[in-house]
Each structure stands twice: as C-alpha cells, then as structure tokens.
Design a protein around this motif. Structure first.
Motif, PDB file in Angstrom:
ATOM      1  N   GLU A   1       0.840  -1.210   0.000  1.00  7.59           N
ATOM      2  CA  GLU A   1       0.000   0.000   0.000  1.00  7.59           C
ATOM      3  C   GLU A   1       0.869   1.252   0.000  1.00  7.59           C
ATOM      4  OE1 GLU A   1      -3.017   1.588  -0.820  1.00  7.59           O
ATOM      5  OE2 GLU A   1      -3.934   0.074   0.464  1.00  7.59           O
ATOM      6  N   ILE A   2       1.940   1.238   0.790  1.00  5.99           N
ATOM      7  CA  ILE A   2       2.862   2.380   0.825  1.00  5.99           C
ATOM      8  C   ILE A   2       3.526   2.569  -0.538  1.00  5.99           C
ATOM      9  CG2 ILE A   2       4.988   3.278   1.857  1.00  5.99           C
ATOM     10  CD1 ILE A   2       4.200   1.681   4.418  1.00  5.99           C
ATOM     11  N   ILE A   3       3.954   1.474  -1.151  1.00 10.85           N
ATOM     12  CA  ILE A   3       4.602   1.539  -2.472  1.00 10.85           C
ATOM     13  C   ILE A   3       3.644   2.129  -3.500  1.00 10.85           C
ATOM     14  CG2 ILE A   3       5.476   0.121  -4.370  1.00 10.85           C
ATOM     15  CD1 ILE A   3       6.580  -1.784  -2.139  1.00 10.85           C
ATOM     16  N   ARG A   4       2.390   1.677  -3.450  1.00 15.45           N
ATOM     17  CA  ARG A   4       1.403   2.212  -4.402  1.00 15.45           C
ATOM     18  C   ARG A   4       1.233   3.715  -4.202  1.00 15.45           C
ATOM     19  NH1 ARG A   4      -4.250   1.859  -5.410  1.00 15.45           N
ATOM     20  NH2 ARG A   4      -4.666   1.202  -3.279  1.00 15.45           N
TER      21      ARG A   4
ATOM     22  N   GLY B   1     -12.592   9.994 -15.651  1.00 19.24           N
ATOM     23  CA  GLY B   1     -11.235  10.242 -15.170  1.00 19.24           C
ATOM     24  C   GLY B   1     -10.955   9.955 -13.712  1.00 19.24           C
ATOM     25  N   PHE B   2     -11.989   9.659 -12.908  1.00 21.20           N
ATOM     26  CA  PHE B   2     -11.729   9.605 -11.460  1.00 21.20           C
ATOM     27  C   PHE B   2     -10.854   8.424 -11.055  1.00 21.20           C
ATOM     28  CE2 PHE B   2     -15.170   6.555 -11.516  1.00 21.20           C
ATOM     29  CZ  PHE B   2     -14.974   5.760 -10.403  1.00 21.20           C
ATOM     30  N   ARG B   3     -10.817   7.365 -11.853  1.00 18.94           N
ATOM     31  CA  ARG B   3     -10.038   6.185 -11.476  1.00 18.94           C
ATOM     32  C   ARG B   3      -8.525   6.394 -11.622  1.00 18.94           C
ATOM     33  NH1 ARG B   3     -14.613   4.020 -13.864  1.00 18.94           N
ATOM     34  NH2 ARG B   3     -15.783   2.559 -12.552  1.00 18.94           N
ATOM     35  N   GLN B   4      -8.110   7.493 -12.209  1.00 18.88           N
ATOM     36  CA  GLN B   4      -6.673   7.737 -12.360  1.00 18.88           C
ATOM     37  C   GLN B   4      -6.030   8.146 -11.035  1.00 18.88           C
ATOM     38  OE1 GLN B   4      -5.680  11.613 -14.391  1.00 18.88           O
ATOM     39  NE2 GLN B   4      -7.909  11.701 -14.560  1.00 18.88           N
ATOM     40  N   HIS B   5      -6.844   8.486 -10.045  1.00 20.80           N
ATOM     41  CA  HIS B   5      -6.306   8.938  -8.759  1.00 20.80           C
ATOM     42  C   HIS B   5      -6.121   7.763  -7.798  1.00 20.80           C
ATOM     43  CE1 HIS B   5      -6.801  12.927 -10.236  1.00 20.80           C
ATOM     44  NE2 HIS B   5      -8.114  12.845 -10.277  1.00 20.80           N
ATOM     45  N   TYR B   6      -5.370   8.010  -6.751  1.00 21.36           N
ATOM     46  CA  TYR B   6      -5.060   6.980  -5.757  1.00 21.36           C
ATOM     47  C   TYR B   6      -6.245   6.746  -4.831  1.00 21.36           C
ATOM     48  CZ  TYR B   6      -3.196   5.106  -1.365  1.00 21.36           C
ATOM     49  OH  TYR B   6      -2.998   4.381  -0.234  1.00 21.36           O
ATOM     50  N   TYR B   7      -6.625   5.480  -4.702  1.00 19.20           N
ATOM     51  CA  TYR B   7      -7.627   5.057  -3.730  1.00 19.20           C
ATOM     52  C   TYR B   7      -7.031   3.900  -2.931  1.00 19.20           C
ATOM     53  CZ  TYR B   7     -10.992   7.819  -6.353  1.00 19.20           C
ATOM     54  OH  TYR B   7     -11.652   8.860  -6.977  1.00 19.20           O
ATOM     55  N   PRO B   8      -6.929   4.036  -1.619  1.00 17.68           N
ATOM     56  CA  PRO B   8      -6.254   2.990  -0.831  1.00 17.68           C
ATOM     57  C   PRO B   8      -7.080   1.714  -0.722  1.00 17.68           C
ATOM     58  CG  PRO B   8      -7.184   4.656   0.616  1.00 17.68           C
ATOM     59  CD  PRO B   8      -7.385   5.159  -0.776  1.00 17.68           C
ATOM     60  N   ASP B   9      -6.381   0.605  -0.600  1.00 21.20           N
ATOM     61  CA  ASP B   9      -7.017  -0.670  -0.316  1.00 21.20           C
ATOM     62  C   ASP B   9      -7.023  -0.963   1.180  1.00 21.20           C
ATOM     63  OD1 ASP B   9      -7.588  -1.308  -2.959  1.00 21.20           O
ATOM     64  OD2 ASP B   9      -5.622  -2.211  -3.283  1.00 21.20           O
ATOM     65  N   LEU B  10      -5.905  -0.647   1.849  1.00 20.21           N
ATOM     66  CA  LEU B  10      -5.778  -0.970   3.269  1.00 20.21           C
ATOM     67  C   LEU B  10      -5.888   0.243   4.184  1.00 20.21           C
ATOM     68  CD1 LEU B  10      -2.883  -3.613   3.347  1.00 20.21           C
ATOM     69  CD2 LEU B  10      -5.318  -4.010   3.684  1.00 20.21           C
ATOM     70  N   PHE B  11      -5.382   1.385   3.749  1.00 21.55           N
ATOM     71  CA  PHE B  11      -5.448   2.580   4.590  1.00 21.55           C
ATOM     72  C   PHE B  11      -6.908   3.022   4.731  1.00 21.55           C
ATOM     73  CE2 PHE B  11      -0.898   4.016   3.281  1.00 21.55           C
ATOM     74  CZ  PHE B  11      -0.377   2.991   4.051  1.00 21.55           C
ATOM     75  N   GLU B  12      -7.291   3.410   5.930  1.00 22.73           N
ATOM     76  CA  GLU B  12      -8.672   3.774   6.237  1.00 22.73           C
ATOM     77  C   GLU B  12      -8.973   5.200   5.793  1.00 22.73           C
ATOM     78  OE1 GLU B  12     -12.387   4.189   7.194  1.00 22.73           O
ATOM     79  OE2 GLU B  12     -11.387   2.235   7.332  1.00 22.73           O
ATOM     80  N   ARG B  13     -10.051   5.363   5.008  1.00 18.15           N
ATOM     81  CA  ARG B  13     -10.452   6.695   4.542  1.00 18.15           C
ATOM     82  C   ARG B  13     -11.926   7.006   4.811  1.00 18.15           C
ATOM     83  NH1 ARG B  13      -8.497   8.459  -1.480  1.00 18.15           N
ATOM     84  NH2 ARG B  13      -6.424   9.253  -0.963  1.00 18.15           N
ATOM     85  N   GLY B  14     -12.659   6.044   5.336  1.00 19.11           N
ATOM     86  CA  GLY B  14     -14.080   6.301   5.575  1.00 19.11           C
ATOM     87  C   GLY B  14     -14.288   7.154   6.812  1.00 19.11           C
ATOM     88  N   ASN B  15     -15.565   7.429   7.122  1.00 21.71           N
ATOM     89  CA  ASN B  15     -15.836   8.170   8.355  1.00 21.71           C
ATOM     90  C   ASN B  15     -15.853   7.204   9.542  1.00 21.71           C
ATOM     91  OD1 ASN B  15     -18.429   6.936   8.499  1.00 21.71           O
ATOM     92  ND2 ASN B  15     -19.260   8.515   7.134  1.00 21.71           N
ATOM     93  N   TYR B  16     -15.954   7.755  10.711  1.00 21.10           N
ATOM     94  CA  TYR B  16     -15.819   6.938  11.925  1.00 21.10           C
ATOM     95  C   TYR B  16     -16.898   5.868  11.999  1.00 21.10           C
ATOM     96  CZ  TYR B  16     -15.218   5.717  16.843  1.00 21.10           C
ATOM     97  OH  TYR B  16     -14.999   5.033  18.003  1.00 21.10           O
ATOM     98  N   ASP B  17     -18.133   6.246  11.682  1.00 22.70           N
ATOM     99  CA  ASP B  17     -19.240   5.289  11.796  1.00 22.70           C
ATOM    100  C   ASP B  17     -19.063   4.116  10.835  1.00 22.70           C
ATOM    101  OD1 ASP B  17     -20.422   6.784  13.763  1.00 22.70           O
ATOM    102  OD2 ASP B  17     -21.748   7.877  12.396  1.00 22.70           O
ATOM    103  N   SER B  18     -18.593   4.387   9.612  1.00 24.34           N
ATOM    104  CA  SER B  18     -18.394   3.288   8.660  1.00 24.34           C
ATOM    105  C   SER B  18     -17.252   2.380   9.118  1.00 24.34           C
ATOM    106  CB  SER B  18     -18.121   3.834   7.260  1.00 24.34           C
ATOM    107  OG  SER B  18     -16.865   4.497   7.194  1.00 24.34           O
TER     108      SER B  18
END
Length: 483
Positions: free
Chosen positions: A374-377, A416-433
């Motif tokens: 994930e860090i490498i990506r 075009g939105f898929r060209q950006h970075y989206y993490p697989d393991l790093f948490e990006r959701g809100n607290y409740d999710s």
C-alpha cells in the motif's frame, strides 16, 4: 490551446541527488587510493591470477589494484541490467532512476499473520510468501523471505530455489548458503528458461553475494562471482562495513572502504568476462547501534550515499527499504517502512529489497508485505510524471462550466476519477463506517488481506516435465549435500 513554453522540460518522476558529483568523486578517489596503496585480501587463486595478468601488484593474497584497471572495468560493466519474467518478457530494465520493489531472504523467524505469534518458519511459509508476492502487483521481484526449519538448513537454499521457480513468474534474486548450492540454483533456472544460452540472453535470476568486508573477500564470495561472470549472468556483489566497528566512525571513510570492495568485484567480473552485468549495493558504511550492537536496517545515517555512488558510476543499485527494527506489525513498523521506501524511491535505489522484514531482518511478516504494498502504491502515485497539457488543463471544460462547481456529475469526472489513488488498506471512511466494518487496525486488515490472497490465488504452474526435472536436480543436490 497554444504552446506557452517553447522548451518545456519534464522529468519521469521526482527524484533528488543525495550527493554532489564532487562528493562522489572524493569517495571514488579515496577508494582508488585504498586499492592502490593498501590493497585487498583475496582468498581465490583464480581471482588473484586474473588480476596479476592484468597488471595488479600481487603480494601473496594481498592485491593492489591500479586505477587504470578500475577505470577500464567501469567502461565495460553494463550501465543497464535487463531482467525478464519466466515467460521471457522484459519486466525490469534496471537503469537510471527506475525503481522496483521486492522482499528479502532467509529470516530466521516469521510473525504468523494468522496467530500473531513469532515462530520458526517452514517450507510452507516459503511457498505462501512466494505465492503472495507473485499476486501483489506492487512487488516486482521475489526472494525467499524465510529460512525453512523443517529441512536441513545446510541445503535449505536448494528447496527455496525450487519453490521460487515453481511459484512465480517474476524475476528472482537468490542466495545460497555455500558455493555448492550456487551452480544447483543456476542449473534449475537454466532448465526453466530452456537452456544456458536462453537464460543468459533473457535472465530471470540475479545472484546475491555477501562479501566479508570491502578489504577482505572470502573464497566463497569470489567463487560465486566468477561462476556467474563466466556464464554472463547478473550478480549483486555486496561487501559491507559498519562505521566504528569494522571501519572508521566517520561514514565517508567507511563508505570509501565499501566502494574499494565493490570496485574490486567489478574489476574481477570484467576480467573474467567483459560486459558481464553487475549490480552494486545501495548501502554500506552505516554505524552499528553501539548501545545494543544491533545492525539497524532503518537508520538515516549513510542512507542514499551508496545509491548516489551507483548513479555516479551509472551502475544499477540493489538497495534496502520496507523493513523495520520493530518486533511486530505496529506503528513503528509502518513508519520505518514508509520512511525508508520513500527515501530509496526518490534517491533512485533501483532494486529495493527487504519489503516486509521485521526485527532488523531476523523476522518476516506477510502482513507487513501487504502494508508495504500500500505504501509503495502511494509512492508510485506521488512520483509519477505530472502531465500538463491541453487535455489535463481542461480549459475548454472550465470555460464551459463558468462559475458552476458541479463537476461531480459530469461524464468527464466519471471517465477520469479512477486515475487517482484510492487505498485498499489505509482507512479513509468516516468513523461510523469504520466501526460498522469492525473497527479494525491496519495490521488486522493487512492480515485479512494476506489470508484472502492465499485462500483464493493459485500461481501459474510450470509444465509437468519441467517440474520433474527440477525435482530431480533438487533430489540429487540434497543427496550429495548429505554425504
């Protein structure tokens, strides 16, 4: 859109030079002085004879190498090493600031991702580690990772090579514990490649050679180097020095000794066979922790100096990052992996190994490999070229939209939105999710991902005839080693 700059210049990726050309020249000059005046001790009759015939001064097994021999060898040593996958496809052109990532080899312990417990590894762990690395796209090459304890460690390397060749298409960096295992590993690779010539033309292996120090070259290391050079196969020749222990406490002095050893290996390889590919280490000369006497993997001292020397010589570099001094997959492990992976990447460390190691290389963790991926990506997204052109500036769209801020609903955004970075393991959701998904830590998510891969993925097998031949070579080698 009209061109606004006549000579717009772009770089393939962000990078920096840790050392100036002048600093590198000083270290190079010091290494040449060491070679000419102090010399190196060589425990190989063949290496001494090659150097003697070429004009070196021989005094027993002390060899003083003139600068002219070094400069000639630096001309004939290839500036680009090409590595292929098992199918003969070029996947790693190693040169300049191109970077590739992979694990390390021969850790004595593994932190089991299923139990979290530290234990002795077994052959199944080698199989699972290679399978995992074959699957993960951020891992470019494979090493054995752990030393299996359920076979005799005197010849465990033969098993490791057979497993790596069988379970991954990716290039392999191999290590053997004695010289006798070296030709066995190469023979296995030749069988998979379809012959000696095919392997030389499209190598998918690199031999990793550890050398006693920059001034003392053990017989086994020299025999390994001469064997690969004779076949025209790439080698990593890696002497090391710890400042304040086996070299001066001042890092440039210790690095100069390391470089004297590296240059010795380059000269010998080119005398054996001009044009043989050789890769230099991206580390050396760092201090040992004199409080604990541990040789740290994640120090900031001396990091990137040897990489800078590699770029000075325009030679490929084998560097080290993605490991940690931590004993388990925790905050320290992630922080040290991220720091080292980023510094090696922007320094241009070429072949970056030891992704996933813990405990200064004594332990391994598959969960740590997943986190490092994930860090490498993330790093690869950061260093990729920023393309500034008519399409990316999107001026026509901006003019059309005017003062509207509703870009999210446009077809342009959808495309075009898929060209950006989206993490697989790093948490990006809100607290409740996050809570709804189990309130998991990064280490827990990484362990779950590893288990899912190992459950669902099966690497492409070798042809049955090739598997039989590998097993025959392995059986003969093990039987011979037992005698």
């Amino acid at each position: 859109m009209p061109n606004r700059l006549m000579n717009d210049r772009s770089y393939d990726s962000p990078h920096f030079n840790y050392m100036s050309k002048n600093q590198c020249e000083k270290i190079h000059g010091a290494a040449l002085d060491i070679l000419e005046r102090t010399g190196v001790i060589l425990y190989s009759k063949e290496a001494i004879e090659l150097l003697g015939k070429a004009g070196a001064d021989i005094d027993g097994n002390i060899v003083r190498i003139p600068a002219g021999l070094v400069e000639k060898a630096l001309i004939t040593a290839p500036k680009r090493v090409t590595l292929f996958n098992r199918d003969g496809e070029l996947v790693m052109p190693v040169e300049s600031h191109r970077i590739y990532f992979g694990p390390g080899s021969d850790s004595l312990y593994i932190v089991d991702h299923r139990t979290g417990k530290r234990r002795k590894p077994v052959l199944k762990d080698v199989e699972e580690g290679v399978t995992l690395c074959d699957y993960i796209p951020e891992i470019d090459f494979v090493m054995s990772m752990v030393l299996p304890s359920d076979v005799d460690t005197a010849f465990a390397d033969r098993y490791q090579m057979q497993i790596m060749l069988s379970r991954t298409k990716k290039p392999i960096i191999f290590v053997t514990y004695d010289y006798e295992g070296w030709p066995v590993a190469v023979k296995m690779a030749e069988v998979v490649a379809g012959g000696e010539d095919q392997l030389r033309l499209k190598p998918n292996i690199v031999g990793y050679i550890n050398v006693t120090t920059g001034l003392r070259h053990n017989e086994e290391a020299l025999k390994k180097l001469l064997y690969l050079a004779g076949k025209g196969l790439p080698a990593i020749y890696a002497p090391d020095i710890y400042s304040g222990v086996t070299g001066p406490i001042t890092i440039p002095g210790s690095v100069a000794i390391v470089m004297a050893g590296v240059l010795t290996g380059i000269v010998i390889s080119q005398l054996k066979r001009e044009g043989t590919p050789i890769i230099i280490p991206g580390w050396g000369g760092a201090p040992m922790d004199l409080r604990t006497m541990v040789a740290p993997y994640c120090h900031p001292d001396a990091r990137s100096i040897m990489i800078a020397m590699g770029h000075y010589y325009r030679l490929p570099v084998f560097s080290i990052a993605g490991g940690t001094e931590a004993k388990l997959v925790d905050q320290q492990a992630t922080a040290e992996a991220a720091l080292t992976l980023m510094t090696e990447a922007i320094s241009g460390g070429n072949i970056i190994h030891d992704v996933g190691s813990l405990e200064s290389g004594l332990s391994y963790s598959f969960a740590q490999i997943a986190i490092c991926a994930e860090i490498i990506r993330w790093i690869k997204y950061y260093i990729k070229e920023v393309k500034v052109n008519e399409e990316t500036l999107a001026l026509d769209l901006i003019m059309k939209m005017g003062h509207s801020e509703q870009y999210i609903q446009l077809e342009h955004t959808l495309k075009g939105f898929r060209q950006h970075y989206y993490p697989d393991l790093f948490e990006r959701g809100n607290y409740d999710s996050w809570v709804a998904q189990g309130s998991t830590s990064l280490a827990e998510r990484a362990s779950e991902r590893v288990e899912a891969i190992l459950t669902e993925y099966r690497p492409e097998s070798l042809p049955q005839k090739t598997q039989v031949k590998l097993k025959e070579i392995l059986d003969r080698a093990v039987a011979k080693a037992k005698k």
